[in-house]
Design an enzyme around this catalytic site. Structure first.
Site, PDB file in Angstrom:
ATOM      1  N   HIS A 209     -13.918 -15.475  25.008  1.00 33.75           N
ATOM      2  CA  HIS A 209     -13.353 -15.696  26.446  1.00 33.75           C
ATOM      3  C   HIS A 209     -13.338 -17.088  26.312  1.00 33.75           C
ATOM      4  CE1 HIS A 209     -17.059 -14.036  26.997  1.00 33.75           C
ATOM      5  NE2 HIS A 209     -16.877 -14.015  28.678  1.00 33.75           N
TER       6      HIS A 209
HETATM    7  C1  UD1 Z   1     -16.079 -14.766  33.730  1.00 33.48           C
HETATM    8  C2  UD1 Z   1     -17.327 -15.552  33.608  1.00 33.48           C
HETATM    9  C3  UD1 Z   1     -18.035 -15.991  32.153  1.00 33.48           C
HETATM   10  C4  UD1 Z   1     -18.140 -14.608  32.017  1.00 33.48           C
HETATM   11  C5  UD1 Z   1     -16.678 -13.604  31.647  1.00 33.48           C
HETATM   12  C6  UD1 Z   1     -16.538 -12.149  31.758  1.00 33.48           C
HETATM   13  C7  UD1 Z   1     -17.395 -17.958  35.487  1.00 33.48           C
HETATM   14  C8  UD1 Z   1     -17.522 -18.975  35.810  1.00 33.48           C
HETATM   15  N1  UD1 Z   1     -16.786 -17.410  34.352  1.00 33.48           N
HETATM   16  O1  UD1 Z   1     -14.896 -15.718  33.038  1.00 33.48           O
HETATM   17  O2  UD1 Z   1     -19.370 -16.373  32.779  1.00 33.48           O
HETATM   18  O3  UD1 Z   1     -18.313 -13.696  30.621  1.00 33.48           O
HETATM   19  O4  UD1 Z   1     -16.249 -14.221  33.416  1.00 33.48           O
HETATM   20  O5  UD1 Z   1     -15.307 -11.583  31.294  1.00 33.48           O
HETATM   21  O6  UD1 Z   1     -17.992 -17.128  36.294  1.00 33.48           O
HETATM   22  N2  UD1 Z   1      -7.796 -12.297  34.656  1.00 33.48           N
HETATM   23  C9  UD1 Z   1      -7.481 -11.805  35.172  1.00 33.48           C
HETATM   24  N3  UD1 Z   1      -7.628  -9.704  35.100  1.00 33.48           N
HETATM   25  C10 UD1 Z   1      -8.923  -9.745  35.816  1.00 33.48           C
HETATM   26  C11 UD1 Z   1     -10.426 -11.412  36.022  1.00 33.48           C
HETATM   27  C12 UD1 Z   1      -9.208 -12.302  35.371  1.00 33.48           C
HETATM   28  O7  UD1 Z   1      -6.168 -11.396  34.540  1.00 33.48           O
HETATM   29  O8  UD1 Z   1      -9.284  -8.600  36.074  1.00 33.48           O
HETATM   30  C13 UD1 Z   1      -8.024 -13.853  33.916  1.00 33.48           C
HETATM   31  C14 UD1 Z   1      -6.973 -14.562  35.517  1.00 33.48           C
HETATM   32  O9  UD1 Z   1      -6.054 -14.748  34.736  1.00 33.48           O
HETATM   33  C15 UD1 Z   1      -8.065 -15.384  34.938  1.00 33.48           C
HETATM   34  C16 UD1 Z   1      -8.849 -15.155  34.319  1.00 33.48           C
HETATM   35  O10 UD1 Z   1      -8.781 -13.969  33.739  1.00 33.48           O
HETATM   36  O11 UD1 Z   1      -8.106 -16.807  36.007  1.00 33.48           O
HETATM   37  C17 UD1 Z   1      -9.831 -16.141  33.876  1.00 33.48           C
HETATM   38  O12 UD1 Z   1     -10.897 -15.342  34.949  1.00 33.48           O
HETATM   39  P1  UD1 Z   1     -12.242 -15.538  35.621  1.00 33.48           P
HETATM   40  O13 UD1 Z   1     -13.156 -15.114  36.658  1.00 33.48           O
HETATM   41  O14 UD1 Z   1     -12.156 -17.165  36.154  1.00 33.48           O
HETATM   42  O15 UD1 Z   1     -12.936 -16.059  34.414  1.00 33.48           O
HETATM   43  P2  UD1 Z   1     -13.584 -15.217  32.928  1.00 33.48           P
HETATM   44  O16 UD1 Z   1     -13.319 -16.215  32.108  1.00 33.48           O
HETATM   45  O17 UD1 Z   1     -12.995 -14.008  33.327  1.00 33.48           O
END
Ligand code: UD1
Length: 365
Positions: A209
């Site tokens: 991820h």
């Molecule tokens: C975040 C953390 C990362 C951690 C990871 C664990 C930051 C900068 N990054 O990354 O350090 O290792 O979580 O999973 O805080 N999304 C969904 N459903 C959800 C959450 C996210 O669909 O419940 C999708 C959305 O499209 C979103 C993307 O995932 O834009 C990324 O989510 P985000 O929380 O921004 O970062 P992660 O890649 O999950």
């Protein structure tokens, strides 16, 4: 006696297994601590959040800020705006922020400006790679924290090098291992169903991820090509993070075959059961590097660096370039070498008792 008011922050998937044991430990001191749990809502899908509350037996959050996804600036700013109101209302003595996600730095920054004391759980880890958003979050959270709770000795050294007063640093061990130790027996019970559902015997478990792997189409294509090729020899089970899922489908890389099984993200217990029985993990997660070290399962980390060097020096972790050939070579080497399965020496204080040490630190403060 006046109770200490503790506000715990969680936001994203890796936070839940770090805060759950601390909440449990503090419940054992009802005369000392009053606790409140705030979820920022950074992760919101049921299988990225709710299932962890159930499986880790955490109390439901008292408040959910429901910020959801967004750019770094948008997400961080929204958490800060909403969290400021919570802090002004609740007036805790301490906030506890775990790890290195955007929720961690956002809440720490708000607390520091309001004069609320901050304890950073998993302080001092450094990849020395400022292109990682998490590295920025780690360095800045540590700078504004009043109590730096470290998981390994290298973290203490990193903090002192950055000029943090030694009196603020407490080496308490790895709190995520508390959750793992407690829930291994429950995870074990899940195994027969998982084995039958996915028809598993010897297999590789994959997670990806990191933006550097999944947001870069070349890196993602290289990794997917390695995973697809190796799946002709050995089954590959790949629970796909939502960030990765959207990238894989936009690049049309989601070509499952009989032995390459892409699934939805898993809950804690199923994923732990799958780690315990895997021949090998291929990942870019921080937490999985630590969990495999504890379990003695070989781990290949598709990154140029790690903020968790003890997983290499003491554990089963190796770094690999995110290139097809490098990945295939490393996978073959591990699969053909049973010595890699041998447990090495566990890092100090990865003993399942870190949360109690953290409660004592807060109790003394
Ligand atoms: C975040 C953390 C990362 C951690 C990871 C664990 C930051 C900068 N990054 O990354 O350090 O290792 O979580 O999973 O805080 N999304 C969904 N459903 C959800 C959450 C996210 O669909 O419940 C999708 C959305 O499209 C979103 C993307 O995932 O834009 C990324 O989510 P985000 O929380 O921004 O970062 P992660 O890649 O999950």
């Amino acid at each position: 006696m006046i109770k200490k008011k503790i506000l715990h922050v969680v936001g994203a998937r890796p936070n839940f297994m770090k805060i759950a044991p601390i909440v449990r430990a503090m419940f054992n001191y009802p005369d000392e601590f009053e606790q409140m749990l705030v979820h920022t809502g950074q992760h919101y899908d049921a299988n990225m959040s709710q299932i962890f509350f159930e499986e880790l037996e955490m109390p439901r959050p008292d408040i959910n800020l429901e910020v959801g996804s967004g750019s770094h600036a948008t997400q961080t700013a929204q958490i800060m705006q909403k969290f400021e109101k919570v802090l002004i209302n609740y007036k805790p003595d301490w906030i506890l922020v775990p790890g290195d996600v955007n929720s961690t730095i956002a809440c720490a920054l708000v607390a520091s400006k309001l004069g609320v004391k901050i304890a950073h759980v998993e302080a001092g880890l450094r990849s020395f790679d400022r292109t990682m958003p998490e590295e920025i979050n780690r360095v800045l959270t540590d700078q504004v924290s009043d109590l730096l709770l470290t998981p390994s000795k290298d973290a203490d050294e990193n903090l002192m090098r950055e000029g943090i007063a030694p009196a603020k640093i407490r080496f308490v061990g790895n709190v995520m291992i508390d959750t793992l130790v407690r829930l291994m027996p429950k995870a074990e019970v899940r195994w027969p169903n998982l084995r039958d559902e996915y028809k598993l015997d010897r297999y590789i478990l994959v997670t990806l991820h990191r933006p550097s792997n999944v947001d870069d189409p070349n890196a993602l294509a290289e990794i997917m090509s390695a995973v697809t090729e190796i799946s002709e020899q050995i089954p590959v089970l790949f629970p796909v993070h939502p960030r990765t899922r959207s990238r894989i489908s936009s690049l049309k890389l989601n070509q499952s075959n009989r032995q390459l099984i892409l699934t939805e993200p898993m809950g804690y217990l199923d994923f732990l059961a799958l780690q315990m029985k895997a021949a090998l993990l291929l990942t870019d997660s921080g937490g999985i590097q630590e969990e495999t070290t504890y379990l003695g399962i070989p781990c290949l980390t598709a990154r140029p660096n790690t903020e968790r060097p003890v997983t290499i020096t003491n554990g089963t972790n190796q770094l690999v370039e995110s290139k097809t050939i490098a990945l295939l070579n490393a996978i073959e080497r591990v699969l053909n070498n049973d010595h890699d399965r041998m447990k090495k020496q566990l890092p100090d204080l990865w003993d399942g008792k870190t949360a109690v040490r953290i409660a004592h630190c807060l109790f003394e403060k």
